[in-house]
Write a protein that holds these residues in place. Structure first.
Motif, PDB file in Angstrom:
ATOM      1  N   GLU A 132      -4.284   6.696   0.840  1.00 13.43           N
ATOM      2  CA  GLU A 132      -3.631   5.398   0.981  1.00 13.43           C
ATOM      3  C   GLU A 132      -4.087   4.524  -0.181  1.00 13.43           C
ATOM      4  O   GLU A 132      -5.214   4.034  -0.198  1.00 13.43           O
ATOM      5  CB  GLU A 132      -3.975   4.762   2.331  1.00 13.43           C
ATOM      6  CG  GLU A 132      -3.415   5.548   3.505  1.00 13.43           C
ATOM      7  CD  GLU A 132      -3.609   4.826   4.828  1.00 13.43           C
ATOM      8  OE1 GLU A 132      -4.088   3.674   4.813  1.00 13.43           O
ATOM      9  OE2 GLU A 132      -3.282   5.409   5.859  1.00 13.43           O
TER      10      GLU A 132
ATOM     11  N   ALA B 227     -10.264   5.461   1.908  1.00 10.77           N
ATOM     12  CA  ALA B 227      -8.820   5.501   1.718  1.00 10.77           C
ATOM     13  C   ALA B 227      -8.242   6.907   1.846  1.00 10.77           C
ATOM     14  O   ALA B 227      -7.032   7.092   1.686  1.00 10.77           O
ATOM     15  CB  ALA B 227      -8.450   4.928   0.347  1.00 10.77           C
TER      16      ALA B 227
ATOM     17  N   SER C 127      -7.974  10.701   4.027  1.00 12.31           N
ATOM     18  CA  SER C 127      -8.190  11.453   5.257  1.00 12.31           C
ATOM     19  C   SER C 127      -7.788  12.909   5.039  1.00 12.31           C
ATOM     20  O   SER C 127      -6.961  13.216   4.183  1.00 12.31           O
ATOM     21  CB  SER C 127      -7.399  10.855   6.421  1.00 12.31           C
ATOM     22  OG  SER C 127      -6.009  10.884   6.154  1.00 12.31           O
TER      23      SER C 127
ATOM     24  N   THR D 298      -4.450  13.002   2.688  1.00  9.22           N
ATOM     25  CA  THR D 298      -3.665  11.772   2.608  1.00  9.22           C
ATOM     26  C   THR D 298      -4.458  10.694   1.889  1.00  9.22           C
ATOM     27  O   THR D 298      -5.619  10.434   2.218  1.00  9.22           O
ATOM     28  CB  THR D 298      -3.293  11.261   4.013  1.00  9.22           C
ATOM     29  OG1 THR D 298      -2.548  12.288   4.691  1.00  9.22           O
ATOM     30  CG2 THR D 298      -2.449   9.994   3.934  1.00  9.22           C
TER      31      THR D 298
ATOM     32  N   MET E 241       0.848  -1.195   0.000  1.00  5.85           N
ATOM     33  CA  MET E 241       0.000   0.000   0.000  1.00  5.85           C
ATOM     34  C   MET E 241       0.882   1.244   0.000  1.00  5.85           C
ATOM     35  O   MET E 241       1.773   1.385   0.838  1.00  5.85           O
ATOM     36  CB  MET E 241      -0.917   0.002   1.224  1.00  5.85           C
ATOM     37  CG  MET E 241      -1.805   1.220   1.324  1.00  5.85           C
ATOM     38  SD  MET E 241      -2.902   1.195   2.749  1.00  5.85           S
ATOM     39  CE  MET E 241      -4.037  -0.114   2.286  1.00  5.85           C
ATOM     40  N   GLU E 242       0.642   2.139  -0.954  1.00  8.11           N
ATOM     41  CA  GLU E 242       1.387   3.386  -1.033  1.00  8.11           C
ATOM     42  C   GLU E 242       0.579   4.522  -0.410  1.00  8.11           C
ATOM     43  O   GLU E 242      -0.648   4.550  -0.506  1.00  8.11           O
ATOM     44  CB  GLU E 242       1.701   3.740  -2.489  1.00  8.11           C
ATOM     45  CG  GLU E 242       2.706   2.830  -3.158  1.00  8.11           C
ATOM     46  CD  GLU E 242       3.048   3.327  -4.552  1.00  8.11           C
ATOM     47  OE1 GLU E 242       2.320   2.981  -5.496  1.00  8.11           O
ATOM     48  OE2 GLU E 242       4.019   4.110  -4.679  1.00  8.11           O
ATOM     49  N   LYS E 243       1.286   5.449   0.221  1.00  6.75           N
ATOM     50  CA  LYS E 243       0.622   6.588   0.849  1.00  6.75           C
ATOM     51  C   LYS E 243       1.097   7.867   0.169  1.00  6.75           C
ATOM     52  O   LYS E 243       2.294   8.091  -0.014  1.00  6.75           O
ATOM     53  CB  LYS E 243       0.938   6.636   2.337  1.00  6.75           C
ATOM     54  CG  LYS E 243       0.241   7.775   3.076  1.00  6.75           C
ATOM     55  CD  LYS E 243       0.585   7.790   4.550  1.00  6.75           C
ATOM     56  CE  LYS E 243      -0.056   6.635   5.266  1.00  6.75           C
ATOM     57  NZ  LYS E 243       0.110   6.734   6.742  1.00  6.75           N
TER      58      LYS E 243
ATOM     59  N   THR F  44       0.585  12.189   0.125  1.00  9.00           N
ATOM     60  CA  THR F  44       0.142  13.339   0.908  1.00  9.00           C
ATOM     61  C   THR F  44       0.211  14.600   0.057  1.00  9.00           C
ATOM     62  O   THR F  44       1.228  14.859  -0.600  1.00  9.00           O
ATOM     63  CB  THR F  44       1.012  13.519   2.165  1.00  9.00           C
ATOM     64  OG1 THR F  44       0.934  12.323   2.954  1.00  9.00           O
ATOM     65  CG2 THR F  44       0.530  14.693   3.002  1.00  9.00           C
TER      66      THR F  44
END
Length: 339
Positions: free
Chosen positions: A65, A41, A43, A63, A1-3, A5
């Motif tokens: 995800e 996914a 926020s 963000t 899983m890539e995040k 921002t």
């Protein structure tokens, strides 16, 4: 899983959230961004949101995800199934605990879909042009009990309409910490994704009048076990039957927790392990130990009834309690009570 921002700039002010994310992420389409938002996914400043239309605020931190990609085609797997009924249009089965319904991160194989693809190989005319079973409802991975899947497009369409119109009989059995008060009633509380934890659902009634999706659960205590405290008369645990008017994610688990009777073993909505009970002796010790060591939410889909969408025959199926819940109930029956 890539995040990922992103901080909103002045030129982003007022954009829809899904448009903003699609623009920032580059290769992400707006429709895919919208779906990811609805899946929880995304926020904003650390708080989960599921509203793709929310206006972007300058300076806020968004963000995303990004889940790992799902394999294009689930593979058939020879997994035993407890089949209750099957014809050319439908298959009804008793799902075991530990089996996820769909492939997803952490469960790419070993799912009900994988098992059905093997079991029905060569017998699936296709749904939407794809040789696959039609899943119109689901049970949580750790929940046991009766499920139906469609084998043909006409059955899939008909079942989907029955579930959408709530023209289905569904009864679940749950074992709870304590017991709801009153011992029978209806929980009519809207459910949406929790703003504090995107992995959870919650009863949502906001001060501005907005709310989650309507959710209605009718419940009644079939049996109570022991006492929480000597002299109070409040049960230490209960066997509850729940009948659903709606089918929201985690509906029974959320509603029972909301009224102070969370399911024994629930890893998400349970307030603590085990039960609070009065007493002493071997029966007391055995019951406490059984509740404390129960390894999943004590929830079982016991009854499923509906009109066959093709033949119009009345169908009703019951699945007996699995051994782990039967053992838990047997142990709880040994709790002492006041004379």
């Amino acid at each position: 899983m890539e995040k990922f921002t992103f901080t909103a700039r002045p030129q982003d002010a007022g954009l829809r959230l899904d448009s903003f994310l699609a623009e920032q992420a580059g290769a992400l389409s707006r429709s895919r961004a919208k779906a990811l938002i609805k899946e929880g996914a995304v926020s904003i400043d650390g708080a989960a949101t599921d509203d793709p239309r929310k206006a972007v605020i300058v300076g806020s931190v968004y963000t995303l995800e990004m889940p790992d990609p799902v394999p294009a085609v689930p593979q058939p797997e020879d997994i035993p199934l407890d089949i209750l009924f099957e014809d050319e249009h439908l298959i009804i089965l008793n799902k075991a605990s530990g089996m996820a319904v769909h492939p997803a991160p952490g469960n790419w194989d070993g799912t009900l879909v994988n098992a059905l693809l093997f079991h029905c190989e060569g017998k699936l005319p296709g749904i939407g042009g794809v040789e696959r079973p039609g899943i119109v409802h689901r049970l949580d991975k750790l929940t046991t009990g009766v499920m139906v899947a469609a084998k043909t497009e006409v059955a899939h369409t008909g079942l989907s309409a029955l579930f959408a119109e709530h023209d289905i009989e569904r009864a679940y059995l749950a074992v709870t910490r304590g017991a709801p008060r009153p011992l029978s009633g209806t929980v009519d509380e809207p459910i949406a994704r929790s703003t504090g934890d995107r992995k959870k659902m919650a009863v949502v009634r906001n001060p501005d009048g907005t709310a989650g999706r309507p959710a209605i659960t009718h419940y009644k205590a079939l049996q109570t076990f022991g006492l929480r405290d000597r002299g109070t008369g409040l049960p230490a645990a209960a066997l509850i039957e729940c009948r659903l008017e709606t089918g929201r994610t985690h509906q029974i688990r959320v509603h029972m927790s909301h009224i102070g009777a969370s399911l024994i073993g629930d890893p998400v909505y349970g307030r603590s392990k085990g039960i609070t009970a009065w007493g002493s002796g071997d029966g007391y010790d055995a019951a406490k130990a059984a509740a404390r060591s129960f390894e999943r939410q004590a929830l079982h889909a016991g009854v499923l009834g509906f009109i066959h969408p093709v033949t119009k025959a009345a169908l009703r199926f019951e699945a007996p309690l699995p051994d782990d819940m039967s053992g838990l109930i047997a142990a709880l029956r040994r709790l002492p009570t006041e004379d």
